[in-house]
Design an enzyme around this catalytic site. Structure first.
Site, PDB file in Angstrom:
ATOM      1  N   ASP A  42      -9.909  -5.742  -3.685  1.00 46.94           N
ATOM      2  CA  ASP A  42      -9.356  -4.723  -2.805  1.00 46.94           C
ATOM      3  C   ASP A  42     -10.371  -3.594  -2.659  1.00 46.94           C
ATOM      4  O   ASP A  42     -10.860  -3.057  -3.657  1.00 46.94           O
ATOM      5  CB  ASP A  42      -8.046  -4.200  -3.413  1.00 46.94           C
ATOM      6  CG  ASP A  42      -7.219  -3.391  -2.428  1.00 46.94           C
ATOM      7  OD1 ASP A  42      -7.780  -2.493  -1.781  1.00 46.94           O
ATOM      8  OD2 ASP A  42      -6.016  -3.662  -2.325  1.00 46.94           O
ATOM      9  N   SER A  95       0.844  -1.201   0.000  1.00 44.58           N
ATOM     10  CA  SER A  95       0.000   0.000   0.000  1.00 44.58           C
ATOM     11  C   SER A  95       0.883   1.256   0.000  1.00 44.58           C
ATOM     12  O   SER A  95       1.661   1.446  -0.938  1.00 44.58           O
ATOM     13  CB  SER A  95      -0.949  -0.063   1.198  1.00 44.58           C
ATOM     14  OG  SER A  95      -1.992   0.853   1.028  1.00 44.58           O
ATOM     15  N   HIS A 118      -7.338  -6.016   0.697  1.00 40.68           N
ATOM     16  CA  HIS A 118      -6.156  -5.197   1.006  1.00 40.68           C
ATOM     17  C   HIS A 118      -5.443  -5.660   2.285  1.00 40.68           C
ATOM     18  O   HIS A 118      -4.491  -5.031   2.717  1.00 40.68           O
ATOM     19  CB  HIS A 118      -6.607  -3.744   1.154  1.00 40.68           C
ATOM     20  CG  HIS A 118      -5.518  -2.731   0.959  1.00 40.68           C
ATOM     21  ND1 HIS A 118      -4.888  -2.548  -0.255  1.00 40.68           N
ATOM     22  CD2 HIS A 118      -4.929  -1.845   1.811  1.00 40.68           C
ATOM     23  CE1 HIS A 118      -3.966  -1.600  -0.139  1.00 40.68           C
ATOM     24  NE2 HIS A 118      -3.972  -1.167   1.110  1.00 40.68           N
TER      25      HIS A 118
END
Lengths: 276, 276
Positions: free
Chosen positions: B222, B146, B254
């Protein structure tokens, strides 16, 4: 039953679910990893019982069991370690009350109303699991860490035929001779030590043991060796010729870094027994 | 440098250490996994940069990287994601301030005093690592999740020769076109967007890319796809003929359940590049 979350994980699903339990008289939360195969047909189930202070979540996120369970097509259930919520008795100490159910059915106030984790793990939760998920009731194995190793060993030995195999990571091995045991068994079961014996893995080992193989891993640098008493259980296993292995792992402590290191070996051990 | 903890893990040691950083003007904490081989000779180093809200601890306990790093004889460092402590500016939002350093050197008040994570990761922390641990400075690779994927990609492309390979799990791929980017780059670097471009992986990819192989994994489920903008980076990678793979992984979200599922593939990818 309520779905809290579901995340894809190693080709399967790591779910978290909540359901009311008659045994504990409150809502209970558990994690369940289902491998990809469970979408096609029922799969074997490995129980992982957690230790003091843990919820359903700690091992689910830190022990790394899913990778190995996926490789072997085995499901893993991560139960909570006690009843929880408003109205459920608790204690300021980390090792009594919420997070410390010790896998017994309490008979003493204020614990008796909710602290029935033996009944929850051996009766209520299986009913939910086998009703709602693609799991094979006749192919179960059990493991656990610390207090959860105590729960796994005592359940495996006292419920013959239910579990194909049992293992433990640094279990509380002789609670009747330890402050991790005497305090809790006294509080939950009262002063009559005869009622405690059914919850002592070393005593159960001396009085019949387990019909399958047993695998124990214990770190030599565990900060709680005096409380866990691996010596007592190892002595009982060898004296009674219990099939299995008691392994002292050099330099490992009591943490999830220890558990995750040997998680693969334990899942392989159970998968082999479940395939028989 | 201060040792916070050391736990044996997969035959090696998972340590946590604290040291003062000139770049951030405060004490910084990091995790470092050293495989068994590091007791004999220096080993290659994989950087793992974490995402929003994380400390050094999240990936260290949840991503399952140590098993794979141990198998390949590679070390993994888990830096924190921002300066912390009293006197360090913060913001009530989860995506600005502490836990959200965005791997830039802030130039704007109130951030400029401590928020120099680019300098910390690329200069201060390497100095500590190569001075105190058995690590090969000329064999480094980098990955991240991320916001950490953003950091890994931008550092790998802007520091040619330093990293043999770069990968990312669900990276923030085009921050100049996302609310995960415009808000933070504006706050830390000010309104002149020309200063932001050096911190946008998609723009860096369009303007030269990476000299080695790139591996990106991104879950199709996600919950942050609109903020991550994988489409922009994938387009840039193919348009510029960047060697590597951009993989869309069906059903993954995620979470660390996603990261841990593909951790083995990423470590293998880097180990191969580091062995060349």
């Amino acid at each position: 039953m309520e779905t809290i979350s579901e995340n894809r994980c190693f080709g399967g699903v790591q779910g978290v679910y909540r359901h009311p339990s008659k045994a504990t008289g409150c809502d209970m939360t558990f994690g369940l990893f289902l491998p990809a195969e469970a979408a096609q047909h029922p799969v074997p189930l490995l129980w992982y019982l957690s230790g003091l202070t843990c919820t359903h979540e700690n091992a689910m996120t830190k022990a790394g069991l899913q990778a190995h369970a996926a490789a072997h097509g085995v499901a893993v259930v991560f139960p909570d370690t006690s009843p929880r919520g408003e109205g459920v008795a608790d204690d300021p100490a980390y090792d009594l009350g919420q997070g410390a159910g010790f896998y017994v059915n309490a008979t003493q106030a204020p614990w008796a109303a909710h602290y029935r984790m033996w009944e929850y793990i051996t009766h209520d939760l299986p009913r939910v699991l086998f009703a709602y998920f693609a799991l094979e009731e006749d192919r179960q194995a059990i493991t656990g860490h610390s207090m959860g190793g105590h729960g796994a060993l005592t359940m495996a030995m006292r419920l013959p035929g239910r579990f194909a195999s049992v293992s433990a990571f640094a279990p509380i091995a002789h609670p009747m001779a330890s402050d991790w045991g005497r305090k809790q068994l006294g509080a939950y079961l009262g002063p009559d030590e005869a009622t405690w014996a059914a919850h002592d893995a070393t005593l159960l080992m001396r009085n019949g043991g387990f019909e399958g193989e047993v695998l124990i891993d214990q770190g030599t640098s565990d900060q709680f060796l005096d409380l866990l008493r691996p010596d007592a259980l190892a002595q009982a296993m060898t004296a009674t010729r219990q099939p299995g292995s008691f392994r002292m792992q050099k330099g490992y402590d009591h943490s999830y870094f220890f558990v995750s290191t040997f998680a693969g070996a334990h899942v392989s051990f159970h998968a082999e027994a479940l395939a028989r």
